[in-house]
Design a protein around this motif. Structure first.
Motif, PDB file in Angstrom:
ATOM      1  N   ILE A   1      72.445 -58.303  49.029  1.00 45.53           N
ATOM      2  CA  ILE A   1      73.603 -57.517  49.437  1.00 45.53           C
ATOM      3  C   ILE A   1      73.764 -57.693  50.943  1.00 45.53           C
ATOM      4  N   MET A   2      74.959 -58.031  51.339  1.00 42.71           N
ATOM      5  CA  MET A   2      75.231 -58.267  52.759  1.00 42.71           C
ATOM      6  C   MET A   2      75.999 -57.084  53.337  1.00 42.71           C
ATOM      7  N   LYS A   3      75.649 -56.716  54.568  1.00 44.46           N
ATOM      8  CA  LYS A   3      76.238 -55.549  55.209  1.00 44.46           C
ATOM      9  C   LYS A   3      76.942 -55.873  56.519  1.00 44.46           C
ATOM     10  N   ASP A   4      77.018 -57.146  56.893  1.00 43.28           N
ATOM     11  CA  ASP A   4      77.784 -57.471  58.092  1.00 43.28           C
ATOM     12  C   ASP A   4      79.261 -57.549  57.707  1.00 43.28           C
ATOM     13  N   MET A   5      80.133 -57.506  58.681  1.00 42.26           N
ATOM     14  CA  MET A   5      81.563 -57.365  58.411  1.00 42.26           C
ATOM     15  C   MET A   5      82.157 -58.515  57.614  1.00 42.26           C
ATOM     16  N   ILE A   6      81.640 -59.725  57.758  1.00 40.04           N
ATOM     17  CA  ILE A   6      82.226 -60.846  57.030  1.00 40.04           C
ATOM     18  C   ILE A   6      81.391 -61.275  55.825  1.00 40.04           C
ATOM     19  N   GLY A   7      80.257 -60.624  55.594  1.00 40.43           N
ATOM     20  CA  GLY A   7      79.440 -60.924  54.426  1.00 40.43           C
ATOM     21  C   GLY A   7      78.643 -62.211  54.516  1.00 40.43           C
ATOM     22  N   TYR A   8      78.430 -62.713  55.738  1.00 39.39           N
ATOM     23  CA  TYR A   8      77.698 -63.975  55.905  1.00 39.39           C
ATOM     24  C   TYR A   8      76.210 -63.824  55.624  1.00 39.39           C
ATOM     25  N   GLY A   9      75.623 -62.763  56.115  1.00 35.89           N
ATOM     26  CA  GLY A   9      74.189 -62.593  55.929  1.00 35.89           C
ATOM     27  C   GLY A   9      73.437 -62.359  57.220  1.00 35.89           C
ATOM     28  N   TRP A  10      74.128 -61.836  58.233  1.00 35.75           N
ATOM     29  CA  TRP A  10      73.415 -61.455  59.449  1.00 35.75           C
ATOM     30  C   TRP A  10      72.656 -60.152  59.221  1.00 35.75           C
ATOM     31  N   LYS A  11      73.280 -59.252  58.480  1.00 39.84           N
ATOM     32  CA  LYS A  11      72.664 -57.955  58.164  1.00 39.84           C
ATOM     33  C   LYS A  11      72.748 -57.751  56.659  1.00 39.84           C
ATOM     34  N   GLY A  12      71.725 -57.110  56.097  1.00 35.07           N
ATOM     35  CA  GLY A  12      71.719 -56.842  54.664  1.00 35.07           C
ATOM     36  C   GLY A  12      70.317 -56.939  54.105  1.00 35.07           C
ATOM     37  N   GLY A  13      70.232 -57.240  52.810  1.00 39.60           N
ATOM     38  CA  GLY A  13      68.928 -57.300  52.178  1.00 39.60           C
ATOM     39  C   GLY A  13      68.898 -58.272  51.014  1.00 39.60           C
ATOM     40  N   VAL A  14      67.710 -58.749  50.704  1.00 37.51           N
ATOM     41  CA  VAL A  14      67.459 -59.615  49.559  1.00 37.51           C
ATOM     42  C   VAL A  14      66.273 -59.033  48.778  1.00 37.51           C
ATOM     43  N   ILE A  15      66.282 -59.262  47.476  1.00 35.90           N
ATOM     44  CA  ILE A  15      65.240 -58.682  46.626  1.00 35.90           C
ATOM     45  C   ILE A  15      64.785 -59.701  45.590  1.00 35.90           C
ATOM     46  N   ILE A  16      63.501 -59.663  45.301  1.00 34.23           N
ATOM     47  CA  ILE A  16      62.924 -60.386  44.168  1.00 34.23           C
ATOM     48  C   ILE A  16      62.127 -59.362  43.369  1.00 34.23           C
ATOM     49  N   GLN A  17      62.404 -59.319  42.058  1.00 35.04           N
ATOM     50  CA  GLN A  17      61.737 -58.362  41.175  1.00 35.04           C
ATOM     51  C   GLN A  17      61.117 -59.125  40.011  1.00 35.04           C
ATOM     52  N   PHE A  18      59.976 -58.656  39.556  1.00 37.09           N
ATOM     53  CA  PHE A  18      59.349 -59.251  38.371  1.00 37.09           C
ATOM     54  C   PHE A  18      58.319 -58.287  37.817  1.00 37.09           C
ATOM     55  N   THR A  19      57.908 -58.573  36.611  1.00 33.19           N
ATOM     56  CA  THR A  19      56.854 -57.791  35.970  1.00 33.19           C
ATOM     57  C   THR A  19      55.615 -58.660  35.893  1.00 33.19           C
ATOM     58  N   LEU A  20      54.501 -58.106  36.319  1.00 35.21           N
ATOM     59  CA  LEU A  20      53.209 -58.786  36.247  1.00 35.21           C
ATOM     60  C   LEU A  20      52.195 -57.792  35.699  1.00 35.21           C
ATOM     61  N   CYS A  21      51.506 -58.183  34.634  1.00 30.94           N
ATOM     62  CA  CYS A  21      50.518 -57.295  34.006  1.00 30.94           C
ATOM     63  C   CYS A  21      51.140 -55.940  33.676  1.00 30.94           C
ATOM     64  N   ASP A  22      52.348 -55.947  33.143  1.00 26.44           N
ATOM     65  CA  ASP A  22      53.081 -54.746  32.731  1.00 26.44           C
ATOM     66  C   ASP A  22      53.396 -53.783  33.873  1.00 26.44           C
ATOM     67  N   THR A  23      53.401 -54.279  35.100  1.00 26.07           N
ATOM     68  CA  THR A  23      53.800 -53.485  36.264  1.00 26.07           C
ATOM     69  C   THR A  23      54.952 -54.186  36.965  1.00 26.07           C
ATOM     70  N   VAL A  24      55.989 -53.426  37.294  1.00 22.62           N
ATOM     71  CA  VAL A  24      57.153 -53.983  37.974  1.00 22.62           C
ATOM     72  C   VAL A  24      56.887 -54.041  39.469  1.00 22.62           C
ATOM     73  N   PHE A  25      57.141 -55.216  40.055  1.00 17.94           N
ATOM     74  CA  PHE A  25      57.052 -55.409  41.497  1.00 17.94           C
ATOM     75  C   PHE A  25      58.442 -55.698  42.032  1.00 17.94           C
ATOM     76  N   SER A  26      58.822 -55.019  43.092  1.00 13.55           N
ATOM     77  CA  SER A  26      60.099 -55.257  43.761  1.00 13.55           C
ATOM     78  C   SER A  26      59.812 -55.481  45.238  1.00 13.55           C
ATOM     79  N   PHE A  27      60.125 -56.677  45.724  1.00 11.07           N
ATOM     80  CA  PHE A  27      59.955 -57.003  47.133  1.00 11.07           C
ATOM     81  C   PHE A  27      61.348 -57.114  47.749  1.00 11.07           C
ATOM     82  N   ILE A  28      61.563 -56.367  48.808  1.00 15.20           N
ATOM     83  CA  ILE A  28      62.864 -56.348  49.472  1.00 15.20           C
ATOM     84  C   ILE A  28      62.665 -56.698  50.937  1.00 15.20           C
TER      85      ILE A  28
ATOM     86  N   GLY B   1      70.232 -53.117  43.377  1.00 23.30           N
ATOM     87  CA  GLY B   1      69.989 -53.299  41.949  1.00 23.30           C
ATOM     88  C   GLY B   1      68.533 -53.343  41.564  1.00 23.30           C
ATOM     89  N   LEU B   2      67.854 -52.224  41.653  1.00 25.65           N
ATOM     90  CA  LEU B   2      66.452 -52.143  41.248  1.00 25.65           C
ATOM     91  C   LEU B   2      66.360 -51.945  39.736  1.00 25.65           C
TER      92      LEU B   2
END
Length: 161
Positions: free
Chosen positions: A103-130, A156-157
């Motif tokens: 998700i981008m939060k800068d005015m033009i949506g380029y990616g100067w400000k915002g966040g990225v996420i990777i989520q997965f399940t490992l050993c029946d535990t959900v990991f979310s890295f942001i 989108g968690l």
């Protein structure tokens, strides 16, 4: 750099998270110095901000560095923000439901400000890295908190799906 030792049932996982603001300057990254004991971890998440056009090259280099012991879970990059997550090769068998988003939060949506996420399940535990790049400045704390809160609500968690 942060480390955490997680005990999940009878499975103990060691997690390393690293984030680095590149300040739009080409970096000479010495992964041997950055990750001298990387083999003791089961999961490694590496994120960057203000990485400019070098992020793809940097991710390729780090993938190569970890190739003997780790598998890349996923990579997500938008603009100048990126995140790449690795798991130990033998733990990959217990991984599922890999997703990524940004998700981008800068005015033009380029990616100067915002966040990225990777989520997965490992050993029946959900990991979310942001990895986030927030409003700049030490005096902008209320704006930074508001931006972080907005990113967490919108990115989108699993708990929201």
């Amino acid at each position: 750099m942060r480390t955490r030792n997680l005990v999940l049932g009878k499975v103990e996982l060691n997690v390393l998270t690293v984030t680095w603001n590149h300040a739009r300057v080409a970096q000479s990254l010495d992964f041997a110095k950055m990750f001298p004991e990387h083999r003791k971890y089961d999961i490694i998440a590496f994120g960057g901000q203000e990485s400019g056009s070098e992020k793809d090259e940097e991710v390729a280099l780090i993938c190569n560095y970890f190739a003997n012991d780790f598998e890349k879970v996923e990579f997500v990059g938008k603009g100048e923000i990126f995140l790449v997550v690795f798991v130990k090769k033998n733990d990959q068998l217990f991984m599922r439901d890999v997703q990524k988003n940004y998700i981008m939060k800068d005015m033009i949506g380029y990616g100067w400000k915002g966040g990225v996420i990777i989520q997965f399940t490992l050993c029946d535990t959900v990991f979310s890295f942001i990895n986030c790049h927030l409003e700049s400045g030490q005096t902008a704390i209320p704006k930074r908190i508001a931006m972080a809160s907005q990113i967490l609500k919108e990115i989108g968690l699993y708990s929201e799906k």
